[in-house]
Scaffold this motif. Structure first.
Motif, PDB file in Angstrom:
ATOM      1  N   ARG A  20       0.802  -1.212   0.000  1.00 12.29           N
ATOM      2  CA  ARG A  20       0.000   0.000   0.000  1.00 12.29           C
ATOM      3  C   ARG A  20       0.838   1.266   0.000  1.00 12.29           C
ATOM      4  N   GLU A  21       2.025   1.179   0.560  1.00  9.73           N
ATOM      5  CA  GLU A  21       2.849   2.387   0.594  1.00  9.73           C
ATOM      6  C   GLU A  21       4.303   2.003   0.848  1.00  9.73           C
ATOM      7  N   PHE A  22       5.172   2.996   0.652  1.00  5.78           N
ATOM      8  CA  PHE A  22       6.583   2.824   0.966  1.00  5.78           C
ATOM      9  C   PHE A  22       6.916   3.767   2.116  1.00  5.78           C
ATOM     10  N   VAL A  23       7.704   3.280   3.052  1.00  4.97           N
ATOM     11  CA  VAL A  23       8.108   4.095   4.191  1.00  4.97           C
ATOM     12  C   VAL A  23       9.567   4.473   4.021  1.00  4.97           C
ATOM     13  N   THR A  24       9.843   5.764   4.026  1.00  6.77           N
ATOM     14  CA  THR A  24      11.214   6.246   3.924  1.00  6.77           C
ATOM     15  C   THR A  24      11.842   6.269   5.303  1.00  6.77           C
ATOM     16  N   SER A 160      15.528   9.680  -3.093  1.00  4.26           N
ATOM     17  CA  SER A 160      15.564  10.243  -1.740  1.00  4.26           C
ATOM     18  C   SER A 160      16.890   9.975  -1.048  1.00  4.26           C
ATOM     19  N   GLN A 161      17.683   9.030  -1.640  1.00  2.00           N
ATOM     20  CA  GLN A 161      18.940   8.604  -1.019  1.00  2.00           C
ATOM     21  C   GLN A 161      18.701   8.195   0.435  1.00  2.00           C
ATOM     22  N   SER A 162      17.628   7.421   0.647  1.00  2.00           N
ATOM     23  CA  SER A 162      17.265   6.951   1.979  1.00  2.00           C
ATOM     24  C   SER A 162      16.849   5.491   1.915  1.00  2.00           C
ATOM     25  N   ASN A 163      16.792   4.843   3.083  1.00  2.00           N
ATOM     26  CA  ASN A 163      16.266   3.491   3.151  1.00  2.00           C
ATOM     27  C   ASN A 163      14.787   3.498   2.802  1.00  2.00           C
ATOM     28  N   ILE A 164      14.337   2.462   2.096  1.00  2.27           N
ATOM     29  CA  ILE A 164      12.930   2.359   1.720  1.00  2.27           C
ATOM     30  C   ILE A 164      12.413   0.990   2.122  1.00  2.27           C
ATOM     31  N   VAL A 165      11.272   0.976   2.830  1.00  4.33           N
ATOM     32  CA  VAL A 165      10.645  -0.272   3.252  1.00  4.33           C
ATOM     33  C   VAL A 165       9.207  -0.304   2.745  1.00  4.33           C
ATOM     34  N   PRO A 166       8.823  -1.290   1.914  1.00  2.00           N
ATOM     35  CA  PRO A 166       7.426  -1.401   1.489  1.00  2.00           C
ATOM     36  C   PRO A 166       6.586  -1.906   2.650  1.00  2.00           C
ATOM     37  N   THR A 167       5.369  -1.411   2.794  1.00  2.32           N
ATOM     38  CA  THR A 167       4.522  -1.834   3.911  1.00  2.32           C
ATOM     39  C   THR A 167       3.151  -2.285   3.434  1.00  2.32           C
ATOM     40  N   PHE A 168       2.542  -3.139   4.239  1.00  2.00           N
ATOM     41  CA  PHE A 168       1.173  -3.591   3.992  1.00  2.00           C
ATOM     42  C   PHE A 168       0.486  -3.698   5.341  1.00  2.00           C
ATOM     43  N   GLU A 169      -0.596  -2.921   5.506  1.00  3.20           N
ATOM     44  CA  GLU A 169      -1.334  -2.893   6.766  1.00  3.20           C
ATOM     45  C   GLU A 169      -0.416  -2.614   7.951  1.00  3.20           C
ATOM     46  N   HIS A 174       9.260  -6.863   1.930  1.00  3.51           N
ATOM     47  CA  HIS A 174      10.454  -6.937   1.095  1.00  3.51           C
ATOM     48  C   HIS A 174      10.053  -6.791  -0.367  1.00  3.51           C
ATOM     49  N   PRO A 175      11.027  -6.402  -1.230  1.00  2.00           N
ATOM     50  CA  PRO A 175      12.429  -6.073  -0.933  1.00  2.00           C
ATOM     51  C   PRO A 175      12.557  -4.705  -0.271  1.00  2.00           C
TER      52      PRO A 175
END
Length: 201
Positions: A20-24, A160-169, A174-175
């Protein structure tokens, strides 16, 4: 966005469904990079599966590792590092034989002799080999992630030159895109204390 991660309880392999979204996540990268390197983790024993997960055959006829290589290459990644351990010889031989899919020719193999210490030890092995360049981290048991989702994670991480984590609920998946001080922290953390989700908090 309609793609993501869920768990198939029958075989304990993670399957794509709906991100649903990516968290920076900070900290930011120390340098500006235009590309990243894929790091696929395939060092575990796969005892519940009865065979190495990397060698599982999909309906396409490709192995799971071949399919992951195909997806990250189509997403624009040029270099692929694969960490192997328990079944290292078997996995490497299968994917360097004349029967192996041509997409696996890009693999740079990393052997984790300490694979029994867990997944974090494999992450450390890969980061040591790759250096300070950004990494797209993908465990072997995460399958069916759409190429466009992988591209979005990479593009967001590089822009963004930052860590990115995909999220669900609200749960991370991953990845993940890793860069900057995070890579240094991974290397400096004792393996017995290493938890990637805690480092990314």
């Amino acid at each position: 966005m309609k793609s993501g991660l869920c768990q198939n309880e029958s075989n304990r392999v993670l399957v794509s469904s709906c991100v649903r979204e990516f968290v920076t996540k900070v900290p930011r990268c120390m340098k500006n990079y235009e590309t990243c390197t894929a790091l696929i983790l395939a060092a575990g024993a796969s005892s519940r599966m009865g065979q190495p997960k990397a060698l599982l055959k999909l309906s396409s006829g490709r192995t799971l590792l071949e399919d992951q290589c195909r997806r990250v290459l189509e997403a624009g990644v040029e270099n692929i590092y694969v960490v192997v351990g328990c079944h290292a010889d078997r996995i490497v031989n299968e994917h360097t034989s004349t029967r192996a899919h041509e997409r696996t020719k890009e693999i740079i193999w990393v052997v984790n002799k300490n694979w029994e210490s867990g997944r974090f030890s494999s992450i450390q092995c890969g980061v040591k080999k790759i250096g300070d360049a950004p990494i797209l981290l993908l465990p072997i048991d995460v399958v069916d992630v759409p190429v466009d989702i992988i591209q979005q994670i990479i593009n967001e991480g590089l822009s963004s030159q930052s860590n990115i984590v995909p999220t669900f609920e609200g749960k991370g998946g991953h990845p993940v895109f890793l860069c900057g001080e995070t890579l240094k922290t991974i290397l400096e953390t004792p393996v017995e204390e290493g938890r990637l989700n805690e480092i990314l908090r």
